[in-house]
Design an enzyme around this catalytic site. Structure first.
Site, PDB file in Angstrom:
ATOM      1  N   GLY A  22      -5.519  -3.929   4.539  1.00 57.13           N
ATOM      2  CA  GLY A  22      -4.792  -4.967   4.031  1.00 57.13           C
ATOM      3  C   GLY A  22      -5.404  -6.123   4.097  1.00 57.13           C
ATOM      4  O   GLY A  22      -5.502  -7.013   3.199  1.00 57.13           O
ATOM      5  N   ARG A  23      -6.036  -6.577   5.369  1.00 57.46           N
ATOM      6  CA  ARG A  23      -6.540  -7.904   5.234  1.00 57.46           C
ATOM      7  C   ARG A  23      -7.868  -8.180   4.861  1.00 57.46           C
ATOM      8  O   ARG A  23      -8.513  -9.289   4.704  1.00 57.46           O
ATOM      9  CB  ARG A  23      -6.455  -8.285   7.009  1.00 57.46           C
ATOM     10  CG  ARG A  23      -7.118  -7.165   7.736  1.00 57.46           C
ATOM     11  CD  ARG A  23      -7.022  -7.559   9.203  1.00 57.46           C
ATOM     12  NE  ARG A  23      -7.667  -6.212   9.905  1.00 57.46           N
ATOM     13  CZ  ARG A  23      -6.985  -5.359  10.362  1.00 57.46           C
ATOM     14  NH1 ARG A  23      -5.851  -4.831   9.609  1.00 57.46           N
ATOM     15  NH2 ARG A  23      -7.741  -4.533  11.261  1.00 57.46           N
ATOM     16  N   LYS A  80       8.207  -2.359  14.436  1.00 62.23           N
ATOM     17  CA  LYS A  80       8.709  -1.548  13.334  1.00 62.23           C
ATOM     18  C   LYS A  80       9.758  -0.603  13.949  1.00 62.23           C
ATOM     19  O   LYS A  80      10.716  -0.674  13.329  1.00 62.23           O
ATOM     20  CB  LYS A  80       7.636  -1.050  12.328  1.00 62.23           C
ATOM     21  CG  LYS A  80       6.843  -2.020  11.659  1.00 62.23           C
ATOM     22  CD  LYS A  80       6.182  -1.108  10.452  1.00 62.23           C
ATOM     23  CE  LYS A  80       5.036  -1.631  10.193  1.00 62.23           C
ATOM     24  NZ  LYS A  80       4.271  -1.073   9.391  1.00 62.23           N
ATOM     25  N   HIS A 111      -4.014 -36.656  13.759  1.00 64.91           N
ATOM     26  CA  HIS A 111      -2.864 -37.713  13.821  1.00 64.91           C
ATOM     27  C   HIS A 111      -1.997 -36.855  14.598  1.00 64.91           C
ATOM     28  O   HIS A 111      -0.696 -37.001  14.631  1.00 64.91           O
ATOM     29  CB  HIS A 111      -2.461 -38.322  12.518  1.00 64.91           C
ATOM     30  CG  HIS A 111      -3.354 -39.124  12.074  1.00 64.91           C
ATOM     31  ND1 HIS A 111      -3.144 -40.663  12.157  1.00 64.91           N
ATOM     32  CD2 HIS A 111      -4.552 -39.259  11.451  1.00 64.91           C
ATOM     33  CE1 HIS A 111      -4.355 -41.392  11.703  1.00 64.91           C
ATOM     34  NE2 HIS A 111      -5.032 -40.268  11.079  1.00 64.91           N
ATOM     35  N   LYS A 113       0.754  -1.207  -0.097  1.00 62.97           N
ATOM     36  CA  LYS A 113       0.060  -0.032   0.087  1.00 62.97           C
ATOM     37  C   LYS A 113       1.091   1.368  -0.069  1.00 62.97           C
ATOM     38  O   LYS A 113       0.737   2.190  -0.836  1.00 62.97           O
ATOM     39  CB  LYS A 113      -0.889   0.207   1.398  1.00 62.97           C
ATOM     40  CG  LYS A 113      -2.272   0.646   1.087  1.00 62.97           C
ATOM     41  CD  LYS A 113      -2.933   0.367   2.219  1.00 62.97           C
ATOM     42  CE  LYS A 113      -4.278   0.920   2.092  1.00 62.97           C
ATOM     43  NZ  LYS A 113      -5.292   0.731   3.387  1.00 62.97           N
TER      44      LYS A 113
END
Lengths: 544, 544
Positions: free
Chosen positions: A265-266, A510, A382, A204
């Site tokens: 974004g999601r 960040k 499993h 973006k």
């Protein structure tokens, strides 16, 4: 007032005290009809929530909570384009991305011309690639497309590319690279021919560290292998809301596809972020995906709460999290093609609602998003299902399966579905000590051995689950399934009073990374860092 | 007496009441030396647990708990070959699988002749394949090896094949198939040449439904494509403790490799279950993997509790689970090559200790194994880390990174490590309201905007993590890392009083599946099933 202080919340708390640990065995005995009454369907999706630990009465109270929390109003405000992403002062319009006509959200703020124009450009670009008419710098047709993006610019398109891989172009291959670790991009490059490879750089801001570093490495690789004077622009496309930065990187303007600040974004796989996906499955199947999502949007917008799939699914999650006290939620697809769905939903749910401060800045006052986790269900049987059956932890599960296989093999699909249904049933009903004793006696096990083993073979049951049974993994059904989860998250956000569309929690890490990185080159900078980080950096510098 | 009733447990509970919510900020301020004192190293692994919410005093009490729970005695009993898998009356000897000489566990019950002979046969078989000297029925060299197995017969070898893929044979490819869903095997078969493909069928009992159905489909595919009269045995090998069943399936005796009842599936990658892995990386690297694990075994057996990595790691988990109340544990590798480690550890931990009944059949009386989940850390930052930072849930994390990349690219590795260290630091220390205010004021944000955004930009911190920093992903280090987790699980099992080596919780679902499957063919059989299963079956039968 937070929603936890409402009468509706108090009524649910009282109901829960009365409900207690009531067992699914008893709920099914008391109401033989609950498989029918506690399920909903929408087009090719059956949503069976009869094995949740609730009754119709619970559901009525939960619907009351949704009303008290103004969920209908929240839905209206989203579709009306109000700025419900309050901390970022933005509208939330991912639903526009699966519409086919405008105006939307209204004539004054209509986003559809941009959406439709971009979708048209994407389709043209995708068709050219799919027809072998898009050529690299040496005039050879592009055969491999590498999507470089991370988070929302990776998980959605990658997940759907896998879900619909049965429809993928036979020779044009799409790859996804996200990780800073060179161990993802480097081995992939070893398998690719630079003359026939296109990179789509998806960010973006066009400043995402991981994406820009991978893009830069891709450019170096092209330059090193294609010769110095060639036109590298023929090997790049970009998706960004900052086209000028994409241009500065060297992507031609006709290959830069926009996204907008009203889509997070999601929630963006439906936009140009889905370009690699569209290239893989073609514009027609991509449109079908959008249409399935659009019909789920309409269902969500227009259906009364009690019959509204995303609303009911969201409310069940609230019941499990806030009243039964579940800390996690397992997503268990019985489709190999849905193998990335748990990772996708981890982001969708946990980044949207993994917050403890409400929209107005006050503490939420209740638990919010659970840990979402999961794996392919058949493999999980499993591996970790032992804990689901006998670990003593409450773990609500979503089982997801499709009736028809996308890759049918004789005998496989019915065995697979038998296992899926059997697990939901075993988790719900368990096996009592009396039942274990009877079955061991039937097998003529010696009494002293029965006494020793019996406690280990008891299954408490009462582990709640929903089953989402799809007719098939068609594009429309996959689109509807994703939109269902998106709106479920929205409903829960509304009830918890959260802004589901920001993500302030990603900022601090960040900022810290940018302080640590220079200390690799200049150890004197480490002195400003915490003692543990200093020690880790010192270990990195040790000669081996 | 269960261990939760011990004085040591009570002392920890009292310590926890006193410790309260003490913040990692304060712990680091009060003890500037804790990065050094609260870390351990073993060969090329640094284990930094200074960002766990504990002090040296906590650790001392935890070591006291381990002593009270007879952890040293449990370790001795395992290495002595006692039948510590009590419900199945078996010894637990996976440590034998990484030894190079005998006798072990003692001269009378020595298993090493079988272990070494099998390893030798595996190496010979692997070398032939790797040298292109193993041919299919048409005399062409084998190029693709498909491991068919599920759970422990899949996750371990697959995980390590990925971890050590930088060492993989350049042309011989190894694939893993586990899922009943045809959507895993069918698309793989489309890419393979039957003349040059070998299947390894891995099942202890040789009756595992998933494995036998996939093996049968593989056989049909070979038969359909190689012609009726050829020798299919040249396209199969098997790993099983029931060689007669493998022979009945059509595998030649010289290609059946044994496993034994003293090794459980989730501990078996070191045995013939690792055959596909050995074929991928070669017998020499496989031996190095074993040697790394063997040295960790020796460390575990001989090191005092307080300096013993698996013991300390296990105790930290007990502290987080039983005293701080964590419901989950996140595994976050910063190596793309470790991408299957979270799934592997899900099985290892949750199948071993996801139990609530003690070895003697009594309820454990405390929480046991948490939900183990995770993803590649760098990708997680852009997905679910929002919840770790601001979701208000306690989630202890293991961060795992290596100093040297296995696929170095300029600029990538230091950026990756910066992110890893930064996340652990941000999670631990957070950002206070005062710090947020200061930084926003420095950026000249308007006061009313600061007031609105400030609560959303606060990070509570105090999220505990350990960092496992490896020098590199060498075979020996990977072997040591896996053995570290294996023994950690053993320590926790000993403290919770659990038999970590059985898995009774997988039985009920299997039994139910075998009752449901026939109802697909004969709907009248559905009447014996629960109402929800009947409804799901009816949906499957609907015409679409």
């Amino acid at each position: 007032m937070t929603n936890t202080a409402s009468h509706a919340w108090a009524a649910l708390a009282a109901h829960h005290r009365e409900f207690g640990e009531k067992h699914l065995r008893d709920l099914f005995r008391d109401d033989p009809d609950r498989a029918a009454s506690l399920s909903l369907s929408f087009e090719d999706i059956l949503f069976d929530f009869s094995k949740q630990r609730l009754t119709q009465g619970t559901l009525d109270l939960l619907v009351g909570l949704a009303e008290a929390a103004s969920v209908p109003e929240a839905i209206r405000r989203m579709f009306d384009g109000e700025r419900i992403n309050t901390t970022e002062k933005r509208s939330v319009l991912h639903v526009a991305l699966r519409r086919f006509s405008g105006p939307f959200p209204d004539a004054r703020t209509d986003v559809m011309p941009d959406v439709l124009a971009t979708r048209g450009r994407m389709a043209k670009f995708a068709e050219q690639l799919r027809a072998g008419k898009s050529q690299g710098a040496h005039g050879m047709a592009i055969h491999d497309v590498v999507n470089i993006g991370i988070g929302g610019s990776d998980l959605g398109p990658k997940m759907v590319s896998q879900a619909l891989r049965a429809l993928a172009h036979p020779t044009l291959k799409v790859h996804y690279v996200s990780n800073l670790d060179g161990a993802q991009l480097a081995p992939l490059l070893q398998t690719l021919d630079p003359r026939t490879t296109l990179f789509i750089v998806v960010s973006k801001t066009f400043t995402t560290q991981e994406t820009m570093l991978n893009a830069e490495t891709a450019r170096q690789w092209l330059r090193a292998n294609l010769g110095g004077e060639v036109d590298l622009a023929r090997h790049f496309a970009a998706v960004s809301s900052r086209p000028e930065r994409a241009a500065a990187f060297g992507v031609g303007p006709e290959r830069v596809f926009p996204i907008w600040d009203w889509v997070g974004g999601r929630y963006s796989l439906w936009s140009a972020v889905g370009l690699a996906l569209m290239i893989a499955i073609g514009p027609h199947a991509f449109d079908e995906l959008l249409r399935g999502a659009e019909r789920m949007d309409e269902h969500f917008r227009a259906t009364p709460l009690a019959r509204n799939l995303p609303v009911v699914m969201g409310l069940i999650g609230v019941w499990n999290t806030n009243f039964l006290g579940a800390a996690t939620h397992a997503v268990l697809p019985y489709n190999e093609s849905l193998k990335y769905l748990p990772s996708f939903l981890q982001q969708l749910e946990m980044e949207s609602n993994g917050k403890s401060v409400g929209s107005a800045g006050d503490p939420v006052g209740s638990a919010t998003c659970p840990i979402v986790w999961g794996e392919l269900g058949n493999n999980g049987q499993h591996a970790f299902f032992q804990l689901l059956h006998q670990g003593g932890r409450l773990v609500p599960c979503d089982f997801i399966a499709s009736v028809r296989s996308d890759y049918p093999l004789p005998g496989h699909q019915e065995a697979l579905l038998s296992n899926c249904f059997a697990q939901t049933s075993a988790l719900a009903f368990g096996k009592t000590a009396e039942e274990v004793r009877e079955s061991m006696e039937r097998e003529n096990v010696a009494p002293e051995e029965i006494a020793g083993l019996l406690p280990h073979r008891v299954f408490a049951g009462n582990q709640p689950s929903s089953t989402l049974l799809l007719k098939s993994l068609s594009p429309a059904t996959v689109g509807a399934l994703i939109a269902l989860y998106e709106h479920k998250v929205f409903v829960q956000g509304a009830i918890w009073g959260i802004n589901s569309f920001d993500q302030w929690g990603v900022e601090l890490g960040k900022a810290m990374a940018s302080r640590i990185l220079p200390a690799f080159a200049d150890p004197s900078l480490a002195s400003a860092l915490d003692a543990s980080t200093r020690a880790l950096l010192a270990y990195c510098r040790r000669p081996s």
